[in-house]
Design an enzyme around this catalytic site. Sequence first.
Site, mmCIF file in Angstrom:
data_model
loop_
_atom_site.group_PDB
_atom_site.id
_atom_site.type_symbol
_atom_site.label_atom_id
_atom_site.label_comp_id
_atom_site.label_asym_id
_atom_site.label_seq_id
_atom_site.Cartn_x
_atom_site.Cartn_y
_atom_site.Cartn_z
ATOM 1 N N ASP A 218 69.252 -10.036 -43.786
ATOM 2 C CA ASP A 218 68.667 -10.717 -44.938
ATOM 3 C C ASP A 218 69.645 -11.083 -46.042
ATOM 4 O O ASP A 218 69.535 -12.151 -46.643
ATOM 5 C CB ASP A 218 67.582 -9.828 -45.561
ATOM 6 C CG ASP A 218 66.525 -9.387 -44.572
ATOM 7 O OD1 ASP A 218 66.678 -9.671 -43.385
ATOM 8 O OD2 ASP A 218 65.554 -8.770 -44.998
ATOM 9 N N GLU A 483 68.320 3.955 -41.479
ATOM 10 C CA GLU A 483 68.164 2.511 -41.324
ATOM 11 C C GLU A 483 69.529 1.850 -41.119
ATOM 12 O O GLU A 483 69.696 0.997 -40.255
ATOM 13 C CB GLU A 483 67.485 1.948 -42.564
ATOM 14 C CG GLU A 483 67.233 0.464 -42.545
ATOM 15 C CD GLU A 483 66.591 -0.048 -43.819
ATOM 16 O OE1 GLU A 483 66.331 -1.265 -43.901
ATOM 17 O OE2 GLU A 483 66.343 0.762 -44.739
#
Length: 576
Positions: A218, A483
């Site tokens: 992103d 993550e």
Amino acid sequence: MDSTTQLTIHRTGTTTPARTSGSPAPPGSHEITHSGAYVYDPDRPAGSLHLRAARVLEGNWTGTSTVPSHGLYPHQWSWDSAFIAIGLRHLSPLRAQTELETLLGAQWGDGRIPHIVFNPSVPLDAYFPSPDFWRSSTAGRAAGAPRTVQTSGIVQPPVHALAAWLVHQADPGLSRSRSFLSRMYPRLAAWHRYLLHRRDLGGGGLASVVHPWEQGMDNSPCWDAPLSRVTPAAPRSFRRADLDHGSAEDRPTDLDYGRYVRLATDYRDGGYADGAGEFAVEDPAFNALLIASEHALAAIAQELGAAGTARHARAERLTAALVERLWDPAEGMFFCRDVYGGDGRGGDARDEGESGALGSERRSRQSGAHASEQRSRAGALIPERSVAGLLPLILPALPRDIAATLVRTAGGPHFRLGGVARLAPSYDLTGHAFDPHRYWRGPAWFNTNWLLERGLRLHGEHGRAEELRAALLETADTSGFAEYVDPYTGEACGALGFSWTAALTLDLLHEPARADQADRPDRADRADRADQSTHVVSHPGHRAFDKAQGTPPHTSHASHTPHSSFETGAKGGDRG
């Protein structure tokens, strides 16, 4: 006793073996009853990495899909679910199939698979942009958005056909009895058709992303130049829920987020029609995953009795287009192409010794030679080195010299894989925007490194692949299935107990040679593929895992109980 505790039970006392249809469980696994419940016992210590990864996936399971993490990402995310299914196949091929069925149950009429499927039980303020921002059922009506499921309107990388093929191979008998592939194939074919036709915005055969979130990475510096043309949304027009779960220093800036919101708003207000926005980028990782999935779709077609020749040929043509449009031989890697021809890096200077196609394009833009091509289809390469530029290594038809060059680049000064970097960083270690902790601007991610491990092994770099596999497993262990991590130290960043980290850990814990042939399905006839599937099967005892979690055993497709939104209209939820 909760269901995850059941995973750690070892055979004690008197037990009654439980068998479902199919061959008996091999030695080393136990399908047993304990207080009337089936349990999964893979003969591993209670605190083993395998069982801890299984607990993460069980904890993030919603009943029809798996969230990336309950706090930061409480819905179902598209490429997350594909990676999760790849890992789930080793625990429960049935649950892995359900994961993909739920996602594809929210597919739009034009073929797109939305990047988020929203869980209606999650409060609107738990995640932004929420369903009331996307307005999929109204704004997306012309594009065929479903009326009963709320989704986003953008997409994510097309890993799905590859995931479906690997899930099928984990238990071909279950897959065939449930007609899994025959139900998935038309949806996956429509998905690829959408990308190849609606998203060929550059006219060169490659798919373009129309929002940074679509590529999955992103906040990559690769987006800075094309985003600089976008007027950000007013800060007071939205509230960032992500900052409730993470430090602002590790997340995208407010300026970048304002531009993300503006792009998404304009896309929504235009009825999700492609080609009208200010942002269109051909990304090497997105297209490499499309090509790999096209090869997998060919294998699925062959499994269903059709010829996969045309799809293999298409995948090879796309590989050639990828090389033609995005490869820079002097730089030794692939680069993103700004379809509308931005300023590369927004006018920032690079070292004067830059050479190759990338350097010449930048110098030509600076001299004004490309001023008339600012929105031309030719576009311009974006001079930022991202891990995305290494991921075409997963392609079986990649020219051998290019594959060898990518391996050297991965180990070189910009990525230092196998050297000072524990895992390949998401962005150039020497780059002007490198930050070891900020989202996609330097940290290492497990899914991109898992893809690199597959690519290294596919092209015969078994030693390097094994080193990377070991580093991934160690980092997953010590980081709490984070993550993402600091590429140098392995320090955990972002959410802990992250689903795709746990799922891909499970995949790596299985035989490393598990999928070399799965990447080259064109080299085997159907009988050979059936034999290969025995080398890609899930861990023995997965049927007991299904029973331990309360999942009904499979029957023939004609009489099986529906488990997914593909058949029931139920939905799951996750990240943006």
